[in-house]
Design an enzyme around this catalytic site. Structure first.
Site, PDB file in Angstrom:
ATOM      1  CG  HIS A  25      36.162  11.530  29.525  1.00  0.00           C
ATOM      2  ND1 HIS A  25      36.664  13.002  29.133  1.00  0.00           N
ATOM      3  CD2 HIS A  25      35.097  11.789  30.441  1.00  0.00           C
ATOM      4  CE1 HIS A  25      35.645  13.800  29.784  1.00  0.00           C
ATOM      5  NE2 HIS A  25      34.969  13.080  30.625  1.00  0.00           N
TER       6      HIS A  25
ATOM      7  CG  ASP B 195      43.989   8.926  22.787  1.00  0.00           C
ATOM      8  OD1 ASP B 195      43.220   9.083  23.781  1.00  0.00           O
ATOM      9  OD2 ASP B 195      44.981   9.569  22.755  1.00  0.00           O
TER      10      ASP B 195
HETATM   11  P1  ADP Z   1      44.966  11.881  27.589  1.00  0.00           P
HETATM   12  O1  ADP Z   1      43.657  12.655  28.227  1.00  0.00           O
HETATM   13  O2  ADP Z   1      44.808  10.318  27.363  1.00  0.00           O
HETATM   14  O3  ADP Z   1      46.021  12.195  28.444  1.00  0.00           O
HETATM   15  P2  ADP Z   1      44.658  13.882  25.663  1.00  0.00           P
HETATM   16  O4  ADP Z   1      45.520  14.005  24.358  1.00  0.00           O
HETATM   17  O5  ADP Z   1      43.353  13.801  25.300  1.00  0.00           O
HETATM   18  O6  ADP Z   1      45.050  12.434  26.242  1.00  0.00           O
HETATM   19  O7  ADP Z   1      44.923  15.078  26.708  1.00  0.00           O
HETATM   20  C1  ADP Z   1      46.194  15.007  27.242  1.00  0.00           C
HETATM   21  C2  ADP Z   1      46.163  16.666  27.752  1.00  0.00           C
HETATM   22  O8  ADP Z   1      47.270  16.778  28.836  1.00  0.00           O
HETATM   23  C3  ADP Z   1      46.393  17.700  26.640  1.00  0.00           C
HETATM   24  O9  ADP Z   1      45.690  18.987  27.246  1.00  0.00           O
HETATM   25  C4  ADP Z   1      48.000  18.108  26.579  1.00  0.00           C
HETATM   26  O10 ADP Z   1      48.319  19.445  26.395  1.00  0.00           O
HETATM   27  C5  ADP Z   1      48.460  17.599  28.090  1.00  0.00           C
HETATM   28  N1  ADP Z   1      49.552  17.122  28.322  1.00  0.00           N
HETATM   29  C6  ADP Z   1      50.230  15.855  27.518  1.00  0.00           C
HETATM   30  N2  ADP Z   1      51.320  15.716  27.950  1.00  0.00           N
HETATM   31  C7  ADP Z   1      51.781  16.636  28.783  1.00  0.00           C
HETATM   32  C8  ADP Z   1      53.048  16.998  29.319  1.00  0.00           C
HETATM   33  N3  ADP Z   1      53.974  16.003  29.368  1.00  0.00           N
HETATM   34  N4  ADP Z   1      53.039  18.066  30.087  1.00  0.00           N
HETATM   35  C9  ADP Z   1      52.005  18.774  30.136  1.00  0.00           C
HETATM   36  N5  ADP Z   1      50.735  18.614  29.586  1.00  0.00           N
HETATM   37  C10 ADP Z   1      50.789  17.551  28.925  1.00  0.00           C
HETATM   38  C1  G6P Z   2      42.430   9.929  30.320  1.00  0.00           C
HETATM   39  C2  G6P Z   2      41.421   9.312  31.457  1.00  0.00           C
HETATM   40  C3  G6P Z   2      40.879  10.441  32.362  1.00  0.00           C
HETATM   41  C4  G6P Z   2      42.153  10.612  33.400  1.00  0.00           C
HETATM   42  C5  G6P Z   2      43.391  11.084  32.443  1.00  0.00           C
HETATM   43  C6  G6P Z   2      44.686  11.048  33.333  1.00  0.00           C
HETATM   44  O1  G6P Z   2      42.104  11.206  29.776  1.00  0.00           O
HETATM   45  O2  G6P Z   2      40.313   9.408  30.549  1.00  0.00           O
HETATM   46  O3  G6P Z   2      40.012   9.987  33.214  1.00  0.00           O
HETATM   47  O4  G6P Z   2      42.159  11.702  34.221  1.00  0.00           O
HETATM   48  O5  G6P Z   2      43.456  10.100  31.295  1.00  0.00           O
HETATM   49  O6  G6P Z   2      44.939  10.119  33.831  1.00  0.00           O
HETATM   50  P1  G6P Z   2      44.932  10.005  35.392  1.00  0.00           P
HETATM   51  O7  G6P Z   2      45.030   8.364  35.616  1.00  0.00           O
HETATM   52  O8  G6P Z   2      46.395  10.581  35.761  1.00  0.00           O
HETATM   53  O9  G6P Z   2      43.945  10.609  36.000  1.00  0.00           O
END
Ligand code: ADP
Ligand code: G6P
Length: 483
Positions: free
Chosen positions: A170, A378
């Site tokens: 991912h 990212d």
């Molecule tokens: P990552 O997987 O690295 O966190 P992504 O942008 O792919 O990044 O996914 C983040 C997910 O988490 C999205 O569905 C977004 O709406 C949610 N998200 C991010 N920040 C918050 C927050 N502060 N509160 C609730 N949901 C959040």
């Molecule tokens: C990224 C990683 C996921 C992970 C997510 C949130 O999307 O690829 O594996 O679940 O971040 O991070 P956390 O460490 O809270 O699972």
């Protein structure tokens, strides 16, 4: 072909039970993996194996760690795996988030290459292998998720030589010179090559992976989409992950969300709103984003009092010092920028550092004129896709180093290191007319709609050669969570 159940394995679980003074509450964690895969599992059913990280998780599961989820409408089995504090520290915070995460995001200087992290990572991978063997029958396809389990494909292959085993990575996969700073890189690569299929978000991560394998194992035969090594073939392909478009559109168009969004917009009393939504991770470029906003206000004083920047930043992995340090720097910068420009009736940066419920995130997507999705790097970034799904008249400013930019090339693309050009992008976005915005967002939304999470699932399963009966049975019907 499989008549079996889909077995998904990830580190992060989709539902966490936490006990507080008022009782036990079920939360969904923040992060792209869970956002993407929960709708998949709700559609396909099967078993999802993951670390039981909540303090009330054990109470809510049976003696094997199993429970049916989601609670209000059970559709699949969650099998929780228990880790002790040393394992959490060394496998999750340690090897996964202090070694693989920084290295794959090109922050080698933040990597802690400690042998004890590696030893515990191996041990925990084996724990998940044992649990998977308990859950999976010979017909069941096994779909491993992310960097926490690079050793699992080969370990499972030894026990299940004919099974369908795939892994989706991912996060970015870096160039060979970067990845190979990990002393245990060959073991990790050999582990991954036990899979029939390896998926990445973009073609450049695929190219980096193929090149890394070629450098480490010159005897491997490599084509543009497959690796033949030690008598076995692993296919390697890009599958850009998407979101549950229909569900997002449905949830965000609900009357109560529209009404509350309008009220909030009215109360804010500014002409335009810029939005950022992220986990508080050093890869997300939050600091540079504020520097760009500061530069923008310095160079365009006519916007003073007229534009506010809302940043939602949920704390994550705070046991790791680099995350705490970055949080401190960001908060200092918010304080400084607000101190410099603030007026009694106007706050330049509204900083919300906590988990925000999905309906509030939807409201923010609705009211934001501009979304700044500017990670330093990212894997994909789902926030970019969520924003263009919800907002019909917004502008997306997107980092060229987010995986999403490979598909969403008609966004305003910026270099997240270049503060000056991000300030110019802000000025461009904020001065677009309503017609220009609608023309800008339309093709982006179309793309997210076409390449949604079910397109991703179907493309992956097709390439994998797996046909799920439960998926066929659900036909074209969309599942709208909570509806
Ligand atoms: P990552 O997987 O690295 O966190 P992504 O942008 O792919 O990044 O996914 C983040 C997910 O988490 C999205 O569905 C977004 O709406 C949610 N998200 C991010 N920040 C918050 C927050 N502060 N509160 C609730 N949901 C959040
Ligand atoms: C990224 C990683 C996921 C992970 C997510 C949130 O999307 O690829 O594996 O679940 O971040 O991070 P956390 O460490 O809270 O699972």
């Amino acid at each position: 072909m499989s008549d079996g159940r889909l077995i998904v394995v990830s580190n992060r679980e989709p539902y966490i039970h936490e006990r507080n003074k008022r009782g036990i509450r079920c939360k969904t964690p923040v992060g792209g993996l869970v956002t993407a895969l929960d709708p998949v599992m709700q559609r396909v059913r099967g078993v999802w194996i993951a670390w039981g990280s909540g303090n009330a998780d054990a109470e809510m599961a049976d003696e094997k760690g199993r429970l049916q989820v989601p609670e209000n409408n059970p559709r699949y089995t969650l099998r929780r795996i228990w880790l002790d504090p040393k394992e959490v520290n060394e496998y999750y915070y340690g090897f996964s988030n202090r070694v693989i995460w920084p290295v794959c995001h090109l922050f080698q200087e933040k990597a802690w290459l400690l042998p004890e992290y590696w030893e515990t990572y191996k041990k925990v991978n084996q724990r998940f292998v044992d649990a998977t063997l308990e859950e999976a029958g010979p017909e069941d396809p096994i779909w491993l998720q992310d960097v926490h389990f690079s050793l699992m494909p080969s370990a499972l292959r030894e026990e299940l030589p004919d099974s369908n085993i795939a892994l989706f990575w991912h996060i970015p996969f870096p160039p060979w010179e970067t990845f190979s700073c990990i002393p245990w890189r060959r073991e990790m690569l050999e582990g991954l090559l036990g899979a029939n299929l390896l998926g990445f978000h973009t073609s450049s991560y695929v190219a980096n992976f193929l090149n890394t394998v070629q450098k480490e194992f010159p005897e491997a035969q490599i084509s543009s989409s497959a690796i033949r090594y030690k008598g076995r073939t692993t296919r390697v392909r890009p599958f850009p992950i998407g979101i549950d478009y229909v569900n997002y559109r449905a949830l965000s168009s609900r009357e109560n969300i529209r009404r509350r969004a309008n009220q909030l917009r009215h109360k804010m009393n500014v002409q335009q709103i810029i939005l950022g939504v992220d986990r508080l991770d050093y890869t997300k470029g939050i600091l540079n984003r504020f520097l760009a906003f500061e530069r923008f206000l310095d160079t365009h004083p006519r916007y003073l009092g007229k534009v506010s920047f809302i940043q939602v930043a949920s704390p994550t992995r705070s046991a790791i010092s680099e995350y705490r340090e970055m949080k401190r720097q960001i908060e200092e910068t918010v304080g400084r920028v607000n101190g410099k420009f603030q007026r009694p009736q106007w706050t330049p940066v509204i900083y919300i550092s906590r988990h925000v419920p999905t309906d509030e995130i939807m409201m923010l997507y609705r009211i934001a004129d501009v979304a700044m999705v500017t990670p330093i790097i990212d894997g994909m970034n789902l926030v970019a896709k969520e924003y263009v799904t919800v907002n019909d008249n917004g502008v997306l400013i997107l980092s060229e180093f987010a995986g999403a930019s490979e598909e969403m090339e008609s966004a305003i693309i910026v270099n997240p290191y270049d503060v000056e050009s991000m300030a110019k992008a802000l000025e461009k976005a904020l001065s677009m007319t309503s017609e220009e915005r609608a023309r800008h967002i339309e093709p982006l939304r179309k793309l997210v709609k076409e390449h949604d999470i079910f397109w991703w699932l179907n493309t992956f399963l097709e390439e994998w050669g797996v046909k799920m009966e439960s998926l066929e049975a659900s036909g074209g019907q969309r599942i709208v969570a909570g509806a």
